[in-house]
Design a protein around this motif. Structure first.
Motif, mmCIF file in Angstrom:
data_model
loop_
_atom_site.group_PDB
_atom_site.id
_atom_site.type_symbol
_atom_site.label_atom_id
_atom_site.label_comp_id
_atom_site.label_asym_id
_atom_site.label_seq_id
_atom_site.Cartn_x
_atom_site.Cartn_y
_atom_site.Cartn_z
ATOM 1 N N LEU A 170 0.823 -1.209 0.000
ATOM 2 C CA LEU A 170 0.000 0.000 0.000
ATOM 3 C C LEU A 170 0.860 1.262 0.000
ATOM 4 C CD1 LEU A 170 -3.040 0.783 0.078
ATOM 5 C CD2 LEU A 170 -2.802 1.009 2.561
ATOM 6 N N THR A 171 2.019 1.205 0.638
ATOM 7 C CA THR A 171 2.900 2.376 0.720
ATOM 8 C C THR A 171 4.076 2.292 -0.253
ATOM 9 O OG1 THR A 171 4.128 1.329 2.546
ATOM 10 C CG2 THR A 171 2.302 2.793 3.137
ATOM 11 N N ASP A 172 4.144 1.233 -1.023
ATOM 12 C CA ASP A 172 5.214 1.069 -1.989
ATOM 13 C C ASP A 172 5.033 2.065 -3.141
ATOM 14 O OD1 ASP A 172 7.024 0.235 -3.951
ATOM 15 O OD2 ASP A 172 6.648 -1.893 -3.609
ATOM 16 N N PRO A 173 6.050 2.876 -3.441
ATOM 17 C CA PRO A 173 5.934 3.829 -4.557
ATOM 18 C C PRO A 173 5.568 3.155 -5.877
ATOM 19 C CG PRO A 173 7.879 4.323 -3.238
ATOM 20 C CD PRO A 173 7.350 3.007 -2.741
ATOM 21 N N GLU A 174 5.928 1.899 -6.056
ATOM 22 C CA GLU A 174 5.586 1.206 -7.294
ATOM 23 C C GLU A 174 4.075 1.005 -7.417
ATOM 24 O OE1 GLU A 174 7.693 -2.397 -7.920
ATOM 25 O OE2 GLU A 174 9.672 -1.441 -7.925
ATOM 26 N N THR A 175 3.397 0.873 -6.273
ATOM 27 C CA THR A 175 1.948 0.728 -6.314
ATOM 28 C C THR A 175 1.305 2.017 -6.785
ATOM 29 O OG1 THR A 175 2.043 -0.867 -4.487
ATOM 30 C CG2 THR A 175 -0.105 0.124 -4.955
ATOM 31 N N ALA A 176 1.736 3.140 -6.207
ATOM 32 C CA ALA A 176 1.229 4.436 -6.657
ATOM 33 C C ALA A 176 1.589 4.669 -8.115
ATOM 34 C CB ALA A 176 1.802 5.554 -5.785
ATOM 35 N N GLY A 177 2.770 4.241 -8.506
ATOM 36 C CA GLY A 177 3.197 4.407 -9.890
ATOM 37 C C GLY A 177 2.331 3.612 -10.856
ATOM 38 N N ARG A 178 1.885 2.433 -10.416
ATOM 39 C CA ARG A 178 1.015 1.614 -11.265
ATOM 40 C C ARG A 178 -0.330 2.304 -11.491
ATOM 41 N NH1 ARG A 178 -2.054 -0.051 -13.947
ATOM 42 N NH2 ARG A 178 -2.695 -2.158 -14.550
ATOM 43 N N VAL A 179 -0.850 2.940 -10.442
ATOM 44 C CA VAL A 179 -2.092 3.709 -10.571
ATOM 45 C C VAL A 179 -1.892 4.868 -11.534
ATOM 46 C CG1 VAL A 179 -3.752 5.165 -9.342
ATOM 47 C CG2 VAL A 179 -2.915 3.055 -8.283
ATOM 48 N N GLN A 180 -0.764 5.545 -11.401
ATOM 49 C CA GLN A 180 -0.485 6.699 -12.251
ATOM 50 C C GLN A 180 -0.286 6.309 -13.708
ATOM 51 O OE1 GLN A 180 2.813 8.577 -10.265
ATOM 52 N NE2 GLN A 180 1.585 8.994 -8.428
ATOM 53 N N GLU A 181 0.196 5.103 -13.957
ATOM 54 C CA GLU A 181 0.331 4.639 -15.345
ATOM 55 C C GLU A 181 -1.029 4.639 -16.041
ATOM 56 O OE1 GLU A 181 2.129 0.817 -15.341
ATOM 57 O OE2 GLU A 181 4.066 1.518 -14.599
ATOM 58 N N ASP A 182 -2.043 4.159 -15.328
ATOM 59 C CA ASP A 182 -3.391 4.176 -15.900
ATOM 60 C C ASP A 182 -3.873 5.605 -16.095
ATOM 61 O OD1 ASP A 182 -3.423 1.440 -15.918
ATOM 62 O OD2 ASP A 182 -5.109 1.210 -14.544
ATOM 63 N N GLN A 183 -3.616 6.454 -15.109
ATOM 64 C CA GLN A 183 -4.029 7.856 -15.213
ATOM 65 C C GLN A 183 -3.386 8.536 -16.417
ATOM 66 O OE1 GLN A 183 -2.973 8.916 -11.037
ATOM 67 N NE2 GLN A 183 -4.936 9.964 -11.062
ATOM 68 N N ARG A 184 -2.106 8.261 -16.630
ATOM 69 C CA ARG A 184 -1.407 8.903 -17.747
ATOM 70 C C ARG A 184 -2.016 8.482 -19.084
ATOM 71 N NH1 ARG A 184 3.199 8.622 -14.276
ATOM 72 N NH2 ARG A 184 3.704 6.492 -14.902
ATOM 73 N N ASP A 185 -2.333 7.207 -19.208
ATOM 74 C CA ASP A 185 -2.999 6.770 -20.435
ATOM 75 C C ASP A 185 -4.346 7.470 -20.580
ATOM 76 O OD1 ASP A 185 -1.284 5.118 -21.827
ATOM 77 O OD2 ASP A 185 -1.946 3.287 -20.835
ATOM 78 N N GLY A 186 -5.104 7.549 -19.480
ATOM 79 C CA GLY A 186 -6.400 8.214 -19.530
ATOM 80 C C GLY A 186 -6.288 9.655 -19.974
ATOM 81 N N LEU A 187 -5.350 10.375 -19.378
ATOM 82 C CA LEU A 187 -5.152 11.778 -19.741
ATOM 83 C C LEU A 187 -4.757 11.908 -21.211
ATOM 84 C CD1 LEU A 187 -3.253 13.118 -16.592
ATOM 85 C CD2 LEU A 187 -5.520 13.845 -17.383
ATOM 86 N N GLY A 188 -3.880 11.012 -21.656
ATOM 87 C CA GLY A 188 -3.441 11.059 -23.048
ATOM 88 C C GLY A 188 -4.562 10.759 -24.026
ATOM 89 N N LEU A 189 -5.582 10.044 -23.555
ATOM 90 C CA LEU A 189 -6.726 9.694 -24.399
ATOM 91 C C LEU A 189 -7.877 10.684 -24.259
ATOM 92 C CD1 LEU A 189 -6.727 5.865 -23.661
ATOM 93 C CD2 LEU A 189 -6.147 6.932 -25.854
ATOM 94 N N GLY A 190 -7.681 11.724 -23.458
ATOM 95 C CA GLY A 190 -8.710 12.739 -23.309
ATOM 96 C C GLY A 190 -9.744 12.446 -22.237
ATOM 97 N N VAL A 191 -9.465 11.498 -21.350
ATOM 98 C CA VAL A 191 -10.393 11.217 -20.256
ATOM 99 C C VAL A 191 -10.360 12.385 -19.278
ATOM 100 C CG1 VAL A 191 -10.892 9.692 -18.297
ATOM 101 C CG2 VAL A 191 -10.107 8.729 -20.470
ATOM 102 N N GLN A 192 -11.542 12.889 -18.926
ATOM 103 C CA GLN A 192 -11.642 14.009 -18.006
ATOM 104 C C GLN A 192 -12.577 13.740 -16.832
ATOM 105 O OE1 GLN A 192 -12.713 17.084 -21.002
ATOM 106 N NE2 GLN A 192 -10.831 18.100 -20.350
ATOM 107 N N GLY A 193 -13.275 12.657 -16.883
ATOM 108 C CA GLY A 193 -14.182 12.328 -15.795
ATOM 109 C C GLY A 193 -14.433 10.837 -15.770
ATOM 110 N N THR A 194 -15.084 10.378 -14.712
ATOM 111 C CA THR A 194 -15.358 8.955 -14.571
ATOM 112 C C THR A 194 -16.844 8.701 -14.386
ATOM 113 O OG1 THR A 194 -14.930 9.113 -12.180
ATOM 114 C CG2 THR A 194 -13.098 8.411 -13.603
ATOM 115 N N PRO A 195 -17.332 7.551 -14.889
ATOM 116 C CA PRO A 195 -16.576 6.591 -15.699
ATOM 117 C C PRO A 195 -16.454 7.053 -17.142
ATOM 118 C CG PRO A 195 -18.836 5.857 -15.503
ATOM 119 C CD PRO A 195 -18.723 7.099 -14.667
#
Length: 223
Positions: A170-195
Motif C-alpha cells: 500500500l505504501t510502496d511507490p511502485e503501487t502508486a506508480g502503477r495507478v499513475q500509469e493508468d491515469q497517464r494513459d487516460g489523460l493522453g486519451l482525453g479522459v476528463q471524468g469517470t466513468p
C-alpha cells in the motif's frame, strides 16, 4: 432484481447530470501537480486504452470485443454503473474482454487510496475481489473527509490477504506508480471524468441504461 433496477435508475440520473457536473471534476491540466499529495501525472505520449499489464475482469480465448472503463472507486456514477457492467460481464464474458483501469479524481479524498488498495490486493491475486468489495461498500466510506485506510485494511483482512504484505504494498511507490500509469494513459486519451468507456479503442458516450449498453455491444459484435 429490484436492487439492480434501482442502480440502473441511479445510473440514468447520474449520466443525465454528468455533463453539468463535469466542470467541478475536471482533472488537472498536463504538467500541473495533483491536489491530493500525489506526484505530477502527465499524459502518456503513446497513450492506449489497454495495455498488456491492464487488469482484465474477463479474458476470453477468442475475444471479439474489448470494453475498457477508466474508473474511480469513490465516484458515485462508477458505483451506479458497477452492477450494469457486472450484468454485461455475466452475459458477454465469453466473448468480450472487460478491462478496468484506475483513474482516481482529485476531488475525492479516498479515491487514490482506494486505487492503491485494489492494486495492493492485485499483487496477491485478488484484484477482482477488492474491486467488487469497494464498489459494493462505497456508500459506507465514499465522500468522507477523513482517510479510510483502516476501513480498507479491514476489507483486506476479510479477503484473507497477507496483511504484512498488503501494508507494505500500500505504501510502496511502485503501487502508486502503477495507478499513475493508468491515469497517464487516460489523460493522453482525453479522459476528463469517470466513468469513461472505450469500446474497441474508441471512446463512447456513457449509455443511460443496461439496455442501451447491451444494444451497443450487440451492434459491435454484429459488425
Amino acid at each position: 432484481m429490484k436492487k439492480l433496477t434501482k442502480h440502473l435508475i441511479v445510473a440514468a440520473v447520474l449520466v443525465a447530470g454528468f455533463a453539468a457536473a463535469l466542470g467541478s471534476y475536471l482533472l488537472l491540466s498536463p504538467g500541473t501537480e495533483r491536489g491530493d499529495g500525489g506526484s505530477d501525472v502527465r499524459p502518456a505520449a503513446g497513450a492506449v486504452p489497454v495495455r498488456e499489464s491492464s487488469h482484465r475482469l474477463t479474458d476470453p480465448a477468442d475475444s471479439e470485443l474489448t470494453l475498457v472503463e477508466f474508473l474511480d472507486f469513490e465516484c458515485e456514477a462508477c458505483g451506479a454503473y458497477f452492477p450494469v457492467v457486472e450484468k454485461l460481464r455475466a452475459e458477454y464474458g465469453d466473448r468480450v474482454t472487460f478491462v478496468a483501469r484506475y483513474f482516481p479524481m482529485p476531488g475525492h479524498r479516498n479515491g487514490e487510496l482506494a486505487a492503491r488498495t485494489v492494486e495492493s490486493a492485485a499483487r496477491q491475486g485478488r484484484f477482482e475481489e477488492m474491486y467488487a468489495k469497494l464498489f459494493t461498500t462505497q456508500k459506507e466510506w465514499g465522500e468522507a473527509r477523513d482517510s479510510k485506510e483502516d476501513v480498507f485494511r479491514g476489507y483486506a483482512g476479510e479477503l484473507g490477504l497477507d496483511m504484512g504484505r498488503f501494508d507494505a504494498d500500500l505504501t510502496d511507490p511502485e503501487t502508486a506508480g502503477r495507478v499513475q500509469e493508468d491515469q497517464r494513459d487516460g489523460l493522453g486519451l482525453g479522459v476528463q471524468g469517470t466513468p469513461t468507456f472505450f469500446l474497441d479503442g474508441r471512446k463512447i458516450p456513457n449509455p443511460a441504461s443496461y439496455e442501451q449498453f447491451k444494444a451497443l455491444i450487440e451492434e459491435r459484435l454484429a459488425d
